[in-house]
Design an enzyme around this catalytic site. Sequence first.
Site, mmCIF file in Angstrom:
data_model
loop_
_atom_site.group_PDB
_atom_site.id
_atom_site.type_symbol
_atom_site.label_atom_id
_atom_site.label_comp_id
_atom_site.label_asym_id
_atom_site.label_seq_id
_atom_site.Cartn_x
_atom_site.Cartn_y
_atom_site.Cartn_z
ATOM 1 N N HIS A 1 0.834 -1.200 0.000
ATOM 2 C CA HIS A 1 0.000 0.000 0.000
ATOM 3 C C HIS A 1 0.875 1.258 0.000
ATOM 4 O O HIS A 1 0.647 2.186 -0.783
ATOM 5 C CB HIS A 1 -0.908 -0.040 1.236
ATOM 6 C CG HIS A 1 -1.763 1.159 1.420
ATOM 7 N ND1 HIS A 1 -3.092 1.171 1.076
ATOM 8 C CD2 HIS A 1 -1.502 2.383 1.943
ATOM 9 C CE1 HIS A 1 -3.608 2.355 1.367
ATOM 10 N NE2 HIS A 1 -2.653 3.115 1.894
ATOM 11 N N GLU A 2 1.870 1.301 0.863
ATOM 12 C CA GLU A 2 2.715 2.493 0.972
ATOM 13 C C GLU A 2 3.642 2.643 -0.237
ATOM 14 O O GLU A 2 3.879 3.759 -0.706
ATOM 15 C CB GLU A 2 3.505 2.488 2.283
ATOM 16 C CG GLU A 2 2.669 2.403 3.543
ATOM 17 C CD GLU A 2 1.590 3.469 3.711
ATOM 18 O OE1 GLU A 2 1.586 4.488 2.974
ATOM 19 O OE2 GLU A 2 0.732 3.296 4.581
ATOM 20 N N ILE A 3 4.171 1.544 -0.769
ATOM 21 C CA ILE A 3 4.998 1.646 -1.980
ATOM 22 C C ILE A 3 4.155 2.131 -3.151
ATOM 23 O O ILE A 3 4.621 2.946 -3.960
ATOM 24 C CB ILE A 3 5.727 0.315 -2.278
ATOM 25 C CG1 ILE A 3 6.827 0.091 -1.232
ATOM 26 C CG2 ILE A 3 6.324 0.327 -3.693
ATOM 27 C CD1 ILE A 3 7.572 -1.234 -1.355
#
Length: 163
Positions: free
Chosen positions: A133-135
């Site tokens: 999600h963060e990448i």
Amino acid sequence: MAIRPILKYPDPGLSLPCEPVAEFDGDLAALAQDLLETMRAAPGVGITAAHIGVLRRLFVLELSPADGPLYYVNPEILSLGDETIRHMEGSVSMPGATDEVERPRQLRVRYQDLDGNVVEEDARDFHAVCIQHEIDQLDGIFWLRRLSRVKRERLVRRWQKEK
């Protein structure tokens, strides 16, 4: 250190890819601390520098207060498992909006710590979902793009009505 303002959806800054971090210095450490404080105040379990308008490849996760924060600089996914998992996702940039997203259940990631040391790590389940999600956000892919068009439009309408 400070709690920084978070960009809110549909801010165009949330669609921009982040640049690699080149300097591992006090400024990076201060940014990481600001991210941690901002994420905790939001509240959330993950936040990227992009969420506060800083287009650098850095994110923080805190999956459990007992384990403390994890800092990922210049992360890259090396491999993804074949098995998938469905998990509710949301964003500090779109508070209160969540929906189920399907992602690979496990991965191997390479990143640098705040001192510039290269680390490789295997992650599963919720941890793997959070990293992906963060990448995505670091790549300029807001989590809504992982939903079908119908689900995305319904969620955005509902969120706009509530805010």
